[in-house]
Motif scaffolding. Sequence first.
Motif, PDB file in Angstrom:
ATOM      1  N   SER A 166       0.829  -1.199   0.000  1.00 10.64           N
ATOM      2  CA  SER A 166       0.000   0.000   0.000  1.00 10.64           C
ATOM      3  C   SER A 166       0.863   1.249   0.000  1.00 10.64           C
ATOM      4  O   SER A 166       0.554   2.237  -0.681  1.00 10.64           O
ATOM      5  CB  SER A 166      -0.922   0.002   1.225  1.00 10.64           C
ATOM      6  N   ARG A 178       0.135   3.773  -3.032  1.00  8.94           N
ATOM      7  CA  ARG A 178      -0.725   4.895  -2.641  1.00  8.94           C
ATOM      8  C   ARG A 178      -0.123   6.196  -3.166  1.00  8.94           C
ATOM      9  O   ARG A 178       1.039   6.508  -2.933  1.00  8.94           O
ATOM     10  CB  ARG A 178      -0.876   4.960  -1.119  1.00  8.94           C
ATOM     11  N   GLU A 183      -6.946  -6.315  -6.711  1.00  8.63           N
ATOM     12  CA  GLU A 183      -8.013  -5.317  -6.662  1.00  8.63           C
ATOM     13  C   GLU A 183      -7.711  -4.221  -5.648  1.00  8.63           C
ATOM     14  O   GLU A 183      -8.028  -3.048  -5.870  1.00  8.63           O
ATOM     15  CB  GLU A 183      -9.340  -6.006  -6.355  1.00  8.63           C
ATOM     16  N   GLN A 184      -7.069  -4.593  -4.543  1.00  3.91           N
ATOM     17  CA  GLN A 184      -6.693  -3.588  -3.549  1.00  3.91           C
ATOM     18  C   GLN A 184      -5.661  -2.616  -4.123  1.00  3.91           C
ATOM     19  O   GLN A 184      -5.756  -1.390  -3.929  1.00  3.91           O
ATOM     20  CB  GLN A 184      -6.130  -4.273  -2.307  1.00  3.91           C
ATOM     21  N   LYS A 194      -7.283  -0.269  -6.705  1.00  7.03           N
ATOM     22  CA  LYS A 194      -8.078   0.784  -6.072  1.00  7.03           C
ATOM     23  C   LYS A 194      -7.196   1.956  -5.660  1.00  7.03           C
ATOM     24  O   LYS A 194      -7.588   3.123  -5.790  1.00  7.03           O
ATOM     25  CB  LYS A 194      -8.821   0.225  -4.850  1.00  7.03           C
ATOM     26  N   LYS A 201      -5.888   3.732  -8.960  1.00  2.50           N
ATOM     27  CA  LYS A 201      -6.938   4.465  -9.672  1.00  2.50           C
ATOM     28  C   LYS A 201      -7.229   5.839  -9.062  1.00  2.50           C
ATOM     29  O   LYS A 201      -7.879   6.667  -9.699  1.00  2.50           O
ATOM     30  CB  LYS A 201      -8.231   3.649  -9.683  1.00  2.50           C
ATOM     31  N   GLN A 202      -6.748   6.096  -7.879  1.00  5.77           N
ATOM     32  CA  GLN A 202      -6.963   7.388  -7.251  1.00  5.77           C
ATOM     33  C   GLN A 202      -6.017   8.466  -7.779  1.00  5.77           C
ATOM     34  O   GLN A 202      -6.179   9.650  -7.494  1.00  5.77           O
ATOM     35  CB  GLN A 202      -6.798   7.262  -5.737  1.00  5.77           C
ATOM     36  N   GLN A 247      -7.745   7.397 -13.476  1.00  3.97           N
ATOM     37  CA  GLN A 247      -9.102   7.078 -13.066  1.00  3.97           C
ATOM     38  C   GLN A 247      -9.870   6.401 -14.191  1.00  3.97           C
ATOM     39  O   GLN A 247      -9.472   6.454 -15.348  1.00  3.97           O
ATOM     40  CB  GLN A 247      -9.849   8.345 -12.618  1.00  3.97           C
ATOM     41  N   TRP A 273      -7.060  -6.607 -16.222  1.00  6.20           N
ATOM     42  CA  TRP A 273      -7.992  -5.540 -15.872  1.00  6.20           C
ATOM     43  C   TRP A 273      -7.570  -4.327 -16.688  1.00  6.20           C
ATOM     44  O   TRP A 273      -6.399  -3.926 -16.660  1.00  6.20           O
ATOM     45  CB  TRP A 273      -7.931  -5.201 -14.381  1.00  6.20           C
TER      46      TRP A 273
END
Length: 242
Positions: free
Chosen positions: A9, A13, A58-59, A62, A65-66, A71, A88
């Motif tokens: 993360s 992130r 998927e985590q 997510k 994509k921020q 996006q 994906w």
Amino acid sequence: MQSRTSSSSRVFRGGGPFKEGLKRQRIELSLPLIAATDLDDWPGGVRQQFKAIQPLVEQILKLVKQVDGLQGPLVPEIWDDGDAVACWRSQNLAAVVFPTAQTLKRVKQLAEGPDAPSLLLIINPQWDERGSDFGFGPWRREKEETAAMFQTTYWLRQQRVYGDLVRVFRAHPGLWQAYVGQAFAGGASGGPTELLLELPVRPSYQQIEDKLRAMPEASINKSIMERMDREFKFNKDSLNRK
């Protein structure tokens, strides 16, 4: 050593590597065991591994994509049902999970085509660069060049080396690290760890083995009977945790 979730993360992130210009990235995730037996960690093969990796992917997506410019809704695609190769994809972002040597041509087309996404991730490739997966001659060179397009931004893989659990780890932009778990007393994974080495490139098996030989309590320095006893204790502890 940080947990798999927190360290991955931290890397993704805010889109750190992407914002630094890394648009083709490779990710290697250590998968949580599901439905393991005492004889086989993955009795269901790669399809079972896909069930374990899907929520991790998927985590990560997510988080990615921020980031501005990445996006948009992602559409899943199955590239190879037998080998559980999936993608994906959106206009700006794509992630290919479990790509094989046979699907590298399609990966290259996605990376270099007119509709190439701004960021392309390959996650847990199934090929072995050291073996014959890439073939020979010009075919091998082409596949090696395609694989080399992707820079590793996150890597966590573990292996048993003469009975001791070794984890190789890298989180961009840090160095590559190898840790040994304290299986010295027969303990299973998740216990205390000790840093074996830290390098700017991925450590080889021989480098890890040489470091273990310098540790008197490492299993590599024990007799065959002592190693068998430790392995028995490790397996017993692993089964008791399930």
